[in-house]
Scaffold this motif. Structure first.
Motif, PDB file in Angstrom:
ATOM      1  N   UNK A  19      29.767   0.990  78.405  1.00 52.41           N
ATOM      2  CA  UNK A  19      30.377   2.413  78.195  1.00 52.41           C
ATOM      3  C   UNK A  19      30.143   2.946  76.711  1.00 52.41           C
ATOM      4  N   UNK A  20      30.368   1.808  75.650  1.00 55.08           N
ATOM      5  CA  UNK A  20      30.104   2.343  74.390  1.00 55.08           C
ATOM      6  C   UNK A  20      28.454   2.930  74.170  1.00 55.08           C
ATOM      7  N   UNK A  21      27.665   2.070  74.852  1.00 53.75           N
ATOM      8  CA  UNK A  21      26.154   2.527  74.624  1.00 53.75           C
ATOM      9  C   UNK A  21      25.991   3.791  75.375  1.00 53.75           C
ATOM     10  N   UNK A  22      26.502   3.898  76.672  1.00 56.13           N
ATOM     11  CA  UNK A  22      26.677   5.273  77.721  1.00 56.13           C
ATOM     12  C   UNK A  22      27.201   6.287  76.685  1.00 56.13           C
ATOM     13  N   UNK A  23      28.137   6.115  75.970  1.00 62.03           N
ATOM     14  CA  UNK A  23      28.872   7.233  74.949  1.00 62.03           C
ATOM     15  C   UNK A  23      27.887   7.534  73.800  1.00 62.03           C
ATOM     16  N   UNK A  24      27.065   6.458  73.168  1.00 64.12           N
ATOM     17  CA  UNK A  24      26.147   6.998  72.206  1.00 64.12           C
ATOM     18  C   UNK A  24      25.147   7.453  72.692  1.00 64.12           C
ATOM     19  N   UNK A  25      24.461   7.273  73.907  1.00 65.66           N
ATOM     20  CA  UNK A  25      23.395   7.912  74.431  1.00 65.66           C
ATOM     21  C   UNK A  25      23.800   9.373  74.625  1.00 65.66           C
ATOM     22  N   UNK A  26      25.171   9.485  75.216  1.00 64.77           N
ATOM     23  CA  UNK A  26      25.526  11.058  75.522  1.00 64.77           C
ATOM     24  C   UNK A  26      25.594  11.747  74.149  1.00 64.77           C
TER      25      UNK A  26
END
Length: 197
Positions: A19-26
């Motif tokens: 979820x953190x990686x997904x948030x950074x990508x977003x």
């Protein structure tokens, strides 16, 4: 079937990391989209400015063409006059080249021919050469101050005797257009239009 607590903790940690990686990508994608939007806006503004400049130049060119067409209608034969003026300039340059060459030739000693003496050519020989050159010409243009006093009077005498068109100018660069009109007896009258500096 029940999942052991350790596996569940590991699964929750991996889920949180994803979820953190997904948030950074977003966040990174949002920034790139905003940067692209700003670049598109800048390019659109530049396109509007270039179109305005193109319209301005096209309009100025159209006005210039209209002005030129009006000028050509007001002055028939203008294109021919411009061409003639360019030709006269080219001819003036050629006359200057020939005059320079003639001066260089006059300054150099005459080459010795077999059977001739080392004495310089007599004025009679010089006069015969001048007469031959004048006879071959359609028009004689003399720049005052560029020939000797004797040569000046010989040229004037030749022109009077033969009826050849003769023009005296103080400055060859001021000479703009020379037109020869033939009279009934075959004599030429030179009409000179000079351009004031």
């Amino acid at each position: 079937m029940q999942v052991p607590a350790e596996d569940l903790d590991q699964l929750l940690q991996e889920h949180a990391a994803l979820l953190r990686a997904y948030g950074e990508v977003q966040v990174r994608c949002s920034r790139q989209i905003q940067a692209q939007a700003r670049e598109i806006e800048r390019l659109n503004g530049q396109t509007v400015q270039l179109r305005a400049e193109l319209v301005k130049r096209t309009t100025a060119l159209a006005w210039a063409r209209e002005d030129r067409a009006a000028l050509e209608r007001a002055m028939p034969g203008l294109a021919k006059r411009v061409t003639l003026a360019r030709n006269v300039e080219a001819l003036q340059a050629r006359v200057r080249e020939l005059m320079d060459e003639l001066e260089r030739r006059d300054r150099q000693p005459a080459p010795q021919r077999a059977g001739t003496s080392t004495a310089p050519a007599s004025p009679a020989d010089d006069f015969a050469g001048l007469e031959a050159d004048l006879a071959a010409a359609d028009l004689v243009i003399c720049q005052t101050g560029c020939m000797s006093h004797g040569a000046y009077w010989r040229v004037q005498d030749h022109c009077k005797r033969t009826g050849k068109a003769c023009v005296l100018v103080e400055n060859a660069d001021a000479l703009h257009i020379v037109r020869i009109q033939r009279t009934g007896e075959g004599e030429g009258v030179a009409l000179v239009a000079s351009q004031q500096a």
